[in-house]
Design an enzyme around this catalytic site. Structure first.
Site, PDB file in Angstrom:
ATOM      1  N   LYS A 222       5.491 -10.200   8.532  1.00 50.43           N
ATOM      2  CA  LYS A 222       6.455  -8.868   8.499  1.00 50.43           C
ATOM      3  C   LYS A 222       5.845  -8.060   7.367  1.00 50.43           C
ATOM      4  O   LYS A 222       5.745  -8.399   6.023  1.00 50.43           O
ATOM      5  CB  LYS A 222       8.018  -9.200   8.078  1.00 50.43           C
ATOM      6  CG  LYS A 222       8.596  -8.387   8.288  1.00 50.43           C
ATOM      7  CD  LYS A 222       9.956  -8.482   7.444  1.00 50.43           C
ATOM      8  CE  LYS A 222       9.880  -8.004   6.140  1.00 50.43           C
ATOM      9  NZ  LYS A 222       9.601  -6.576   5.685  1.00 50.43           N
TER      10      LYS A 222
ATOM     11  N   GLY B 152       6.070 -10.665  -3.046  1.00 51.73           N
ATOM     12  CA  GLY B 152       6.860  -9.822  -3.460  1.00 51.73           C
ATOM     13  C   GLY B 152       7.576  -9.845  -4.728  1.00 51.73           C
ATOM     14  O   GLY B 152       7.368 -10.456  -5.711  1.00 51.73           O
ATOM     15  N   SER B 153       8.959  -9.250  -5.020  1.00 53.54           N
ATOM     16  CA  SER B 153       9.379  -9.486  -6.386  1.00 53.54           C
ATOM     17  C   SER B 153      10.005 -10.864  -6.599  1.00 53.54           C
ATOM     18  O   SER B 153      10.468 -11.556  -5.505  1.00 53.54           O
ATOM     19  CB  SER B 153      10.574  -8.607  -6.256  1.00 53.54           C
ATOM     20  OG  SER B 153      11.627  -8.829  -5.505  1.00 53.54           O
ATOM     21  N   THR B 154      10.236 -11.337  -7.837  1.00 57.14           N
ATOM     22  CA  THR B 154      10.637 -12.456  -8.188  1.00 57.14           C
ATOM     23  C   THR B 154      12.168 -12.702  -7.665  1.00 57.14           C
ATOM     24  O   THR B 154      12.447 -13.552  -7.337  1.00 57.14           O
ATOM     25  CB  THR B 154      10.606 -12.528  -9.798  1.00 57.14           C
ATOM     26  OG1 THR B 154       9.235 -12.640 -10.167  1.00 57.14           O
ATOM     27  CG2 THR B 154      11.314 -13.810 -10.485  1.00 57.14           C
TER      28      THR B 154
ATOM     29  N   GLY C 196      11.975 -13.426  -4.185  1.00 57.99           N
ATOM     30  CA  GLY C 196      11.245 -14.799  -3.967  1.00 57.99           C
ATOM     31  C   GLY C 196      12.189 -15.672  -4.127  1.00 57.99           C
ATOM     32  O   GLY C 196      12.315 -16.726  -3.443  1.00 57.99           O
TER      33      GLY C 196
ATOM     34  N   GLU D  94       4.177 -15.562  -4.303  1.00 58.60           N
ATOM     35  CA  GLU D  94       3.404 -14.432  -5.196  1.00 58.60           C
ATOM     36  C   GLU D  94       4.268 -13.604  -5.789  1.00 58.60           C
ATOM     37  O   GLU D  94       4.597 -12.636  -4.917  1.00 58.60           O
ATOM     38  CB  GLU D  94       2.088 -14.238  -4.375  1.00 58.60           C
ATOM     39  CG  GLU D  94       1.017 -14.961  -4.442  1.00 58.60           C
ATOM     40  CD  GLU D  94       1.143 -16.138  -3.534  1.00 58.60           C
ATOM     41  OE1 GLU D  94       0.752 -17.315  -3.836  1.00 58.60           O
ATOM     42  OE2 GLU D  94       1.203 -15.863  -2.142  1.00 58.60           O
TER      43      GLU D  94
ATOM     44  N   CYS E 162       0.759  -5.886  -8.931  1.00 60.43           N
ATOM     45  CA  CYS E 162       1.480  -7.092  -9.699  1.00 60.43           C
ATOM     46  C   CYS E 162       0.832  -7.455 -11.062  1.00 60.43           C
ATOM     47  O   CYS E 162       1.608  -8.009 -11.911  1.00 60.43           O
ATOM     48  CB  CYS E 162       1.586  -8.274  -8.669  1.00 60.43           C
ATOM     49  SG  CYS E 162      -0.135  -8.905  -7.990  1.00 60.43           S
TER      50      CYS E 162
ATOM     51  N   GLU F 247       9.675  -6.062 -15.002  1.00 57.27           N
ATOM     52  CA  GLU F 247       8.519  -5.125 -14.142  1.00 57.27           C
ATOM     53  C   GLU F 247       8.899  -3.747 -13.840  1.00 57.27           C
ATOM     54  O   GLU F 247       9.900  -3.799 -12.738  1.00 57.27           O
ATOM     55  CB  GLU F 247       8.040  -6.228 -12.970  1.00 57.27           C
ATOM     56  CG  GLU F 247       6.938  -5.849 -12.302  1.00 57.27           C
ATOM     57  CD  GLU F 247       6.423  -6.638 -10.986  1.00 57.27           C
ATOM     58  OE1 GLU F 247       7.234  -6.934 -10.426  1.00 57.27           O
ATOM     59  OE2 GLU F 247       5.355  -6.817 -10.903  1.00 57.27           O
TER      60      GLU F 247
HETATM   61  P1  NAD Z   1      10.321  -7.073  -2.515  1.00 55.56           P
HETATM   62  O1  NAD Z   1      10.498  -8.510  -2.816  1.00 55.56           O
HETATM   63  O2  NAD Z   1      11.390  -5.997  -2.349  1.00 55.56           O
HETATM   64  O3  NAD Z   1       9.756  -6.889  -0.906  1.00 55.56           O
HETATM   65  C1  NAD Z   1       8.612  -7.777  -0.521  1.00 55.56           C
HETATM   66  C2  NAD Z   1       8.817  -8.150   1.001  1.00 55.56           C
HETATM   67  O4  NAD Z   1       9.843  -8.869   1.078  1.00 55.56           O
HETATM   68  C3  NAD Z   1       8.985  -6.912   1.762  1.00 55.56           C
HETATM   69  O5  NAD Z   1       8.345  -7.223   3.053  1.00 55.56           O
HETATM   70  C4  NAD Z   1      10.514  -6.863   2.112  1.00 55.56           C
HETATM   71  O6  NAD Z   1      10.895  -6.184   3.290  1.00 55.56           O
HETATM   72  C5  NAD Z   1      10.759  -8.489   1.982  1.00 55.56           C
HETATM   73  N1  NAD Z   1      12.201  -8.927   1.547  1.00 55.56           N
HETATM   74  C6  NAD Z   1      13.138  -8.047   0.921  1.00 55.56           C
HETATM   75  N2  NAD Z   1      14.329  -8.603   0.924  1.00 55.56           N
HETATM   76  C7  NAD Z   1      13.920  -9.672   1.560  1.00 55.56           C
HETATM   77  C8  NAD Z   1      14.940 -10.928   1.892  1.00 55.56           C
HETATM   78  N3  NAD Z   1      16.245 -10.858   1.531  1.00 55.56           N
HETATM   79  N4  NAD Z   1      14.419 -12.018   2.708  1.00 55.56           N
HETATM   80  C9  NAD Z   1      13.156 -11.990   3.079  1.00 55.56           C
HETATM   81  N5  NAD Z   1      12.198 -11.037   2.522  1.00 55.56           N
HETATM   82  C10 NAD Z   1      12.771  -9.874   2.281  1.00 55.56           C
HETATM   83  O7  NAD Z   1       9.314  -6.288  -3.415  1.00 55.56           O
HETATM   84  P2  NAD Z   1       8.616  -5.054  -3.454  1.00 55.56           P
HETATM   85  O8  NAD Z   1       9.230  -4.300  -4.295  1.00 55.56           O
HETATM   86  O9  NAD Z   1       8.400  -4.477  -2.111  1.00 55.56           O
HETATM   87  O10 NAD Z   1       7.116  -5.436  -3.774  1.00 55.56           O
HETATM   88  C11 NAD Z   1       6.686  -5.210  -5.285  1.00 55.56           C
HETATM   89  C12 NAD Z   1       6.665  -6.722  -5.831  1.00 55.56           C
HETATM   90  O11 NAD Z   1       5.962  -7.526  -5.323  1.00 55.56           O
HETATM   91  C13 NAD Z   1       6.441  -6.672  -7.257  1.00 55.56           C
HETATM   92  O12 NAD Z   1       7.476  -7.560  -8.203  1.00 55.56           O
HETATM   93  C14 NAD Z   1       5.137  -6.837  -7.307  1.00 55.56           C
HETATM   94  O13 NAD Z   1       4.972  -7.781  -8.634  1.00 55.56           O
HETATM   95  C15 NAD Z   1       5.113  -8.227  -6.271  1.00 55.56           C
HETATM   96  N6  NAD Z   1       3.800  -8.417  -5.779  1.00 55.56           N
HETATM   97  C16 NAD Z   1       3.383  -9.491  -6.259  1.00 55.56           C
HETATM   98  C17 NAD Z   1       1.897  -9.895  -5.718  1.00 55.56           C
HETATM   99  C18 NAD Z   1       1.188 -11.200  -6.370  1.00 55.56           C
HETATM  100  O14 NAD Z   1       0.145 -11.522  -5.747  1.00 55.56           O
HETATM  101  N7  NAD Z   1       1.655 -11.910  -7.439  1.00 55.56           N
HETATM  102  C19 NAD Z   1       1.198  -9.026  -5.066  1.00 55.56           C
HETATM  103  C20 NAD Z   1       1.818  -7.802  -4.854  1.00 55.56           C
HETATM  104  C21 NAD Z   1       3.090  -7.518  -5.247  1.00 55.56           C
END
Ligand code: NAD
Length: 501
Positions: free
Chosen positions: A192, A245-247, A250, A268, A302, A399
């Site tokens: 996704k 994605g975000s903590t 996660g 991650e 990130c 962040e």
């Molecule tokens: P996010 O957590 O909002 O979304 C990330 C992904 O999760 C998207 O595909 C989103 O559709 C999905 N998502 C959202 N809600 C969900 C749920 N309830 N259940 C399952 N999936 C869901 O994060 P974002 O704002 O899109 O991305 C930025 C974040 O990602 C930042 O915190 C960044 O640090 C982190 N990030 C980390 C790394 C790493 O390798 N550590 C790399 C890139 C980004």
């Protein structure tokens, strides 16, 4: 804002970019969503709609999981030799290489990333794919001597059907650091992409089919996180979810995995990484490094060095140089070859960053430069530096994921280490010093998954990357990532004259 006419070689005219793939990719076919619903993907340079994309929900994820399950349980992919899987992945890499400019333009428009950068990023993702293609025929277990009349051997088996949930900041890199090792391991999958940036993933799916990846092995289901993402993390027939994605999200993904079928999870997540600059640093170079550490990819990284700690002896000179450089940094259209920073990915992210800037002012930090919207359309924000930041301020702890630096002063090495570790995150850290003892001491005491000494953002396919603490667990890159998608089976046999036969 930079002007578009600057005498450099012209980049492609974004208006000429044709979007070819807008449907879900399931079982080797592009299909409409079950509900027939679509959503808009937006150009952050203008706020205009680029394309309407089929919107996956639970039903679509179900169909995709069924296809992936069938491909895993009875299809050729996990059963073929590693070298054959590697050959097909190599072919996919060759096909991607033939479309570098088109894919670069798509990511630049969808995510607001610099076109020139994307033109380098796509070849680097091809290399990621080739790295894991080369590893596909090097997956083997061990032979173990047991006590008594027994011996054991271990098999490394693909974990099964994987759900990959990926973010928008590096749509191509994120896609390939997840998909490549899991495919090499012999897994099948549902990916996704983030709702903000679904376009390149669908293009890659089209090329995967041309390369000969069997139907059902790679399925791509764009959709919203709380619907399509949640359907993946709570699905009873997915064996592993790999989330980036975000903590905050996660945590939700891990809860859903625990409440459903206890699928394996790798996370991650976010970061608030420190860059620590000592008195012996070359101030000009250190200021340049610090600026790139926070402004690369408009701060939507990130591992961004968003907390910069500078030792008191050079602090004033550093601050002056940093501000000069930040003011000269060119914010502009990502298709302009002179631009150094494009727009934030979308309106929500843009507003979130601006609200953090307001919060920093309210908390009493001093705004040294930036802090405002740049231009009069799209989602551009000026490079922003705060000083007089206290460690407990929200801008020093959260962040922000934008071009906003918290600059702080320190006296001693002990103080720097304590402050750098004063965060719930532990993704990355940078150290600038010529003193090897300081570099060694700090790199061993910072709780983070990657430490850059006198550099920042240096990545390589072979070097594991991933977090400590609330930045998650499970590494990307390297053979560590391959092993995330494998499980160990121990097979035990008597060496001679089985007592049971
Ligand atoms: P996010 O957590 O909002 O979304 C990330 C992904 O999760 C998207 O595909 C989103 O559709 C999905 N998502 C959202 N809600 C969900 C749920 N309830 N259940 C399952 N999936 C869901 O994060 P974002 O704002 O899109 O991305 C930025 C974040 O990602 C930042 O915190 C960044 O640090 C982190 N990030 C980390 C790394 C790493 O390798 N550590 C790399 C890139 C980004």
């Amino acid at each position: 804002m930079a002007s578009l006419s600057n005498g450099h070689d012209p980049n492609p005219d974004p208006a000429s970019i044709k979007i070819k793939f807008t449907q879900l990719f399931i079982n080797g076919q592009f299909v409409e969503s079950v509900s027939g619903k679509t959503f808009e993907t937006i150009d952050p340079r203008t706020g205009d709609v680029i394309a309407r994309i089929a919107q996956g929900n639970n039903d679509d994820v179900d169909v995709a999981v069924q296809a992936a399950r069938h491909a895993f349980d009875s299809g050729p992919w996990p059963r073929m030799s590693g070298s054959e899987r590697g050959r097909i992945l190599m072919k996919w890499a060759d096909l991607i290489e033939q479309h570098v400019e088109e894919l670069a333009a798509i990511d630049a428009m969808d995510a607001g990333k610099l076109y020139q950068w994307c033109k380098m990023e796509i070849p680097s993702v091809v290399n990621i794919l080739r790295y894991y293609a080369g590893a596909a025929d090097k997956i083997h277990g061990e032979v173990l001597k047991m006590s008594g009349n027994f011996q054991a051997y271990t098999l490394l088996e693909p974990i099964g059907v994987v759900g990959h949930i990926i973010p928008w900041n590096f749509p191509s890199t994120m896609f390939f650091i997840k998909v490549s090792p899991s495919l090499a391991a012999g897994c099948t999958m549902v990916v996704k992409p983030a709702e903000q940036t679904p376009l390149s993933a669908l293009f890659y799916a089209h090329l995967a089919k041309l390369a000969g990846i069997p139907d059902g092995v790679l399925n791509v289901v764009p959709g919203f996180g709380p619907v399509a993402g949640a359907a993946i993390s709570s699905h009873m027939d997915i064996d592993k979810v790999s989330f980036t994605g975000s903590t905050q999200t996660g945590r939700v993904v891990m809860q859903a995995a625990a409440k459903s079928n206890l699928k394996q999870v790798s996370l991650e997540l976010g970061g608030k990484s420190p860059l620590i600059i000592f008195d012996d640093a070359d101030v000009d170079k250190a200021a340049e490094l610090a600026l790139i550490g926070i402004l690369f990819n408009k701060g939507e990284v990130c591992a961004a060095g968003s907390r910069v700690f500078v030792q008191e002896g050079i602090y004033e000179e550093f601050e002056k140089k940093l501000v000069e450089k930040a003011k000269a940094w060119v914010v502009g259209d990502p298709f302009d070859p002179q631009a150094q920073q494009g727009p934030q990915v979308d309106k929500r992210q843009f507003e979130k960053i601006l609200s953090y800037i307001e919060q920093g002012k309210r908390e009493g930090a001093t705004l040294l430069t930036g802090g405002k919207v740049a231009g009069n359309k799209g989602y551009y924000i000026e490079p922003t530096v705060f000083t007089n930041v206290k460690e407990d301020m929200v801008i020093a702890q959260d962040e922000i994921f934008g071009p906003v630096m918290a600059l702080m002063k320190f006296k001693t090495i002990e103080e720097a280490i304590k402050s750098a570790n004063n965060t719930k995150y532990g993704l990355a850290a940078g150290i600038v010093t010529k003193n090897i003892d300081i570099a060694n001491t700090v790199s061993r005491t910072i709780r983070a998954g990657i430490i850059w000494i006198n550099c920042y953002f240096a990545f390589e396919n072979d070097v594991p990357f991933g977090g400590y603490k609330m930045s998650g667990f499970g590494k990307d890159f390297g053979l560590e990532a391959l092993h995330k998608y494998l499980q160990v089976k121990s097979v035990i046999t008597p060496i001679y004259n089985s007592p049971w036969l």
